[in-house]
Design a protein around this motif. Sequence first.
Motif, PDB file in Angstrom:
ATOM      1  N   VAL A 230      14.943  11.684 -13.249  1.00  0.00           N
ATOM      2  CA  VAL A 230      16.028  12.370 -12.545  1.00  0.00           C
ATOM      3  C   VAL A 230      15.411  13.189 -11.423  1.00  0.00           C
ATOM      4  CG1 VAL A 230      17.927  14.003 -12.707  1.00  0.00           C
ATOM      5  CG2 VAL A 230      17.444  12.481 -14.635  1.00  0.00           C
ATOM      6  N   LEU A 231      15.859  12.916 -10.214  1.00  0.00           N
ATOM      7  CA  LEU A 231      15.335  13.602  -9.028  1.00  0.00           C
ATOM      8  C   LEU A 231      16.165  14.846  -8.773  1.00  0.00           C
ATOM      9  CD1 LEU A 231      14.922  10.333  -6.976  1.00  0.00           C
ATOM     10  CD2 LEU A 231      13.088  11.643  -8.066  1.00  0.00           C
ATOM     11  N   CYS A 232      15.540  16.015  -8.961  1.00  0.00           N
ATOM     12  CA  CYS A 232      16.271  17.282  -8.922  1.00  0.00           C
ATOM     13  C   CYS A 232      15.484  18.336  -8.156  1.00  0.00           C
ATOM     14  CB  CYS A 232      16.561  17.740 -10.346  1.00  0.00           C
ATOM     15  SG  CYS A 232      17.649  19.170 -10.483  1.00  0.00           S
ATOM     16  N   ALA A 233      14.859  17.950  -7.050  1.00  0.00           N
ATOM     17  CA  ALA A 233      13.992  18.866  -6.322  1.00  0.00           C
ATOM     18  C   ALA A 233      14.636  19.460  -5.079  1.00  0.00           C
ATOM     19  CB  ALA A 233      12.697  18.155  -5.921  1.00  0.00           C
ATOM     20  N   GLY A 234      15.770  18.924  -4.633  1.00  0.00           N
ATOM     21  CA  GLY A 234      16.320  19.302  -3.333  1.00  0.00           C
ATOM     22  C   GLY A 234      16.916  20.695  -3.278  1.00  0.00           C
ATOM     23  N   LEU A 235      17.199  21.128  -2.053  1.00  0.00           N
ATOM     24  CA  LEU A 235      17.740  22.458  -1.797  1.00  0.00           C
ATOM     25  C   LEU A 235      19.256  22.529  -1.958  1.00  0.00           C
ATOM     26  CD1 LEU A 235      15.642  23.239   1.398  1.00  0.00           C
ATOM     27  CD2 LEU A 235      15.466  24.467  -0.767  1.00  0.00           C
ATOM     28  N   TYR A 298       9.031  20.674  -1.881  1.00  0.00           N
ATOM     29  CA  TYR A 298      10.409  20.188  -1.913  1.00  0.00           C
ATOM     30  C   TYR A 298      11.203  20.554  -0.667  1.00  0.00           C
ATOM     31  CZ  TYR A 298      11.563  24.992  -3.303  1.00  0.00           C
ATOM     32  OH  TYR A 298      11.691  26.356  -3.346  1.00  0.00           O
ATOM     33  N   ALA A 299      10.866  21.686  -0.032  1.00  0.00           N
ATOM     34  CA  ALA A 299      11.642  22.128   1.123  1.00  0.00           C
ATOM     35  C   ALA A 299      11.336  21.318   2.371  1.00  0.00           C
ATOM     36  CB  ALA A 299      11.389  23.611   1.391  1.00  0.00           C
ATOM     37  N   GLU A 300      10.183  20.666   2.411  1.00  0.00           N
ATOM     38  CA  GLU A 300       9.769  19.921   3.607  1.00  0.00           C
ATOM     39  C   GLU A 300       9.752  18.415   3.408  1.00  0.00           C
ATOM     40  OE1 GLU A 300       7.577  22.488   2.433  1.00  0.00           O
ATOM     41  OE2 GLU A 300       8.704  23.922   3.668  1.00  0.00           O
ATOM     42  N   THR A 301       9.959  17.935   2.200  1.00  0.00           N
ATOM     43  CA  THR A 301       9.833  16.499   1.933  1.00  0.00           C
ATOM     44  C   THR A 301      11.157  15.926   1.450  1.00  0.00           C
ATOM     45  OG1 THR A 301       9.075  16.924  -0.326  1.00  0.00           O
ATOM     46  CG2 THR A 301       7.390  16.670   1.375  1.00  0.00           C
ATOM     47  N   GLY A 302      11.274  14.602   1.557  1.00  0.00           N
ATOM     48  CA  GLY A 302      12.470  13.915   1.110  1.00  0.00           C
ATOM     49  C   GLY A 302      12.352  13.394  -0.299  1.00  0.00           C
ATOM     50  N   MET A 303      13.370  12.635  -0.707  1.00  0.00           N
ATOM     51  CA  MET A 303      13.443  12.135  -2.073  1.00  0.00           C
ATOM     52  C   MET A 303      12.292  11.195  -2.407  1.00  0.00           C
ATOM     53  SD  MET A 303      16.720  10.420  -3.949  1.00  0.00           S
ATOM     54  CE  MET A 303      17.765  11.768  -3.402  1.00  0.00           C
ATOM     55  N   PRO A 325      19.184   9.938  -8.662  1.00  0.00           N
ATOM     56  CA  PRO A 325      19.269  11.290  -8.119  1.00  0.00           C
ATOM     57  C   PRO A 325      20.255  12.105  -8.942  1.00  0.00           C
ATOM     58  CG  PRO A 325      20.486   9.772  -6.721  1.00  0.00           C
ATOM     59  CD  PRO A 325      19.815   8.939  -7.776  1.00  0.00           C
ATOM     60  N   VAL A 326      20.078  13.415  -8.937  1.00  0.00           N
ATOM     61  CA  VAL A 326      20.889  14.263  -9.804  1.00  0.00           C
ATOM     62  C   VAL A 326      22.350  14.277  -9.396  1.00  0.00           C
ATOM     63  CG1 VAL A 326      20.602  16.433  -8.519  1.00  0.00           C
ATOM     64  CG2 VAL A 326      20.836  16.487 -11.021  1.00  0.00           C
ATOM     65  N   ASP A 327      22.658  13.912  -8.136  1.00  0.00           N
ATOM     66  CA  ASP A 327      24.034  14.041  -7.661  1.00  0.00           C
ATOM     67  C   ASP A 327      24.857  12.762  -7.805  1.00  0.00           C
ATOM     68  OD1 ASP A 327      22.853  12.545  -5.689  1.00  0.00           O
ATOM     69  OD2 ASP A 327      23.171  13.980  -4.060  1.00  0.00           O
ATOM     70  N   VAL A 328      24.420  11.845  -8.677  1.00  0.00           N
ATOM     71  CA  VAL A 328      25.234  10.676  -9.037  1.00  0.00           C
ATOM     72  C   VAL A 328      25.539  10.812 -10.529  1.00  0.00           C
ATOM     73  CG1 VAL A 328      25.402   8.161  -9.005  1.00  0.00           C
ATOM     74  CG2 VAL A 328      24.058   9.337  -7.261  1.00  0.00           C
ATOM     75  N   PRO A 329      26.534  11.627 -10.897  1.00  0.00           N
ATOM     76  CA  PRO A 329      26.653  12.093 -12.281  1.00  0.00           C
ATOM     77  C   PRO A 329      27.684  11.386 -13.150  1.00  0.00           C
ATOM     78  CG  PRO A 329      27.979  13.486 -10.875  1.00  0.00           C
ATOM     79  CD  PRO A 329      27.434  12.387  -9.997  1.00  0.00           C
ATOM     80  N   ALA A 330      28.353  10.344 -12.636  1.00  0.00           N
ATOM     81  CA  ALA A 330      29.478   9.797 -13.392  1.00  0.00           C
ATOM     82  C   ALA A 330      29.304   8.319 -13.742  1.00  0.00           C
ATOM     83  CB  ALA A 330      30.772   9.993 -12.597  1.00  0.00           C
ATOM     84  N   VAL A 331      28.100   7.813 -13.686  1.00  0.00           N
ATOM     85  CA  VAL A 331      27.829   6.409 -13.992  1.00  0.00           C
ATOM     86  C   VAL A 331      28.136   6.135 -15.462  1.00  0.00           C
ATOM     87  CG1 VAL A 331      26.031   4.643 -14.094  1.00  0.00           C
ATOM     88  CG2 VAL A 331      26.092   6.252 -12.183  1.00  0.00           C
ATOM     89  N   GLY A 377      13.108   6.037   2.844  1.00  0.00           N
ATOM     90  CA  GLY A 377      13.165   6.401   1.439  1.00  0.00           C
ATOM     91  C   GLY A 377      12.680   5.298   0.520  1.00  0.00           C
ATOM     92  N   LEU A 378      13.172   5.312  -0.720  1.00  0.00           N
ATOM     93  CA  LEU A 378      12.745   4.322  -1.701  1.00  0.00           C
ATOM     94  C   LEU A 378      13.174   2.918  -1.275  1.00  0.00           C
ATOM     95  CD1 LEU A 378      11.486   3.577  -4.408  1.00  0.00           C
ATOM     96  CD2 LEU A 378      13.657   4.164  -5.511  1.00  0.00           C
ATOM     97  N   GLY A 379      14.379   2.802  -0.726  1.00  0.00           N
ATOM     98  CA  GLY A 379      14.833   1.497  -0.264  1.00  0.00           C
ATOM     99  C   GLY A 379      13.951   0.945   0.835  1.00  0.00           C
ATOM    100  N   GLY A 380      13.526   1.814   1.750  1.00  0.00           N
ATOM    101  CA  GLY A 380      12.620   1.382   2.808  1.00  0.00           C
ATOM    102  C   GLY A 380      11.285   0.934   2.268  1.00  0.00           C
ATOM    103  N   ALA A 381      10.799   1.631   1.238  1.00  0.00           N
ATOM    104  CA  ALA A 381       9.526   1.254   0.629  1.00  0.00           C
ATOM    105  C   ALA A 381       9.633  -0.099  -0.066  1.00  0.00           C
ATOM    106  CB  ALA A 381       9.095   2.329  -0.367  1.00  0.00           C
ATOM    107  N   VAL A 382      10.722  -0.320  -0.789  1.00  0.00           N
ATOM    108  CA  VAL A 382      10.920  -1.582  -1.491  1.00  0.00           C
ATOM    109  C   VAL A 382      10.958  -2.739  -0.501  1.00  0.00           C
ATOM    110  CG1 VAL A 382      12.600  -2.922  -2.834  1.00  0.00           C
ATOM    111  CG2 VAL A 382      12.074  -0.560  -3.478  1.00  0.00           C
TER     112      VAL A 382
END
Length: 417
Positions: A230-235, A298-303, A325-331, A377-382
Amino acid sequence: MSDIIDDMPECGEAGCRLSPCPPSLTAELIKKHCPRPLSILDMGCGNGETLEYLSAALPDARLFGIDISEKAVSALGERLPGAFLYAGGAEKTPFPDGCFDVIVCECVFSLLDNPLSSAEEIKRLLAPEGILIAGDLYTKNSESLLRDRENGVRNVYTARDLEGFFSETGLREISYEDKTESLLSFAAEIIMSGSGALSCETLALLRRARAGYGVWVFRKEAPLPLMGLVLCAGLSSRMGRFKAFLPVKGESMLRRNVSLLHNAGAERVLVVTGHRANDVREHLKDIPYVVFAHNPDYAETGMLESVKLALSVLKDRCKRLLITPVDVPAVSPAAAVAVAGVSSDFARPLYKGQPGHPVGLSQEAFDRILSYNGPGGLGGAVSAQGISVSDVPVEDKFVLLDADTPEAYDKLIKEFE
């Protein structure tokens, strides 16, 4: 406590034993936690008392020893010709990865300059399901005592700090025994022997300083089939509030996602923290299968940087990772289970042709993601790394709905509740 340090006998010389942990206890712990050891390393073997005992107690095991003292190694080699002995330190050893079923460290970490590096080396050397038996002095005071000293006991750590050296590398504590009374008896035996190594004054100081001795057993676990992330580092800057704690059907987004991944088969769930890290830890402290990694940038980097941090921590701990990511909570649980069950390098749920979360990533793809430093992001890396993608059709629109803004959160609540 400083007087204790000054009066302790120096280790590394042949004939010196600074350990209230008898070899018989070491043998018992090995038989209990690793019944059929093929190879055993005594790291900091000193005069070889433990190895000599184990050669009789476990005659089928191959025995290895390493010690900083060439004199001790040479003397032991004459008495124990069947063992493989080396002179050297604990931070970098000549042995290959995963070659030992058991590593024994008796009063070693209180002597080291860089204990965390040595703990990493121990983890490298242990085979999957191998164990570390670590016995050492500790202080019951609130802080570790760190000393600049060339010989003998260098530092006396708190029990928490000692445990932390190993738990930070991913080793799991499976046993602990407090041997403080044995430490005091051991010190008294030295005094009664007339060796002069410990004075009566020092023994009194040991008692007043609340010094103790502990024996820990840690295990290097085999990679888990599935872990969650779970990615929970953002501001939460777009939300304006810390979104991880916002409620969805009476439960925080964070706890919902942790439960989702666990119920989809993840035996452990790693939460990457950043903003309000201490609050996140407190919020999840009652969930035993949760572990943490902190992204200090966390303040200077992305997911993606949080993903890469997690992969660097987990790359030898799991065969597959389920990420959200933490903000997709209803799956729905069904959608998460469907993605978790796909064995391709990268799997993603697809609702009406659109990809969502959570996504699955195989261990084989970890290094390729870690080596990527481009955009997207992750999609770009994949995409850039040529990682094969499997789309998993699901009947769950909530794999697409995040709650990154107040408007998106209100929409999700309205549709979900």
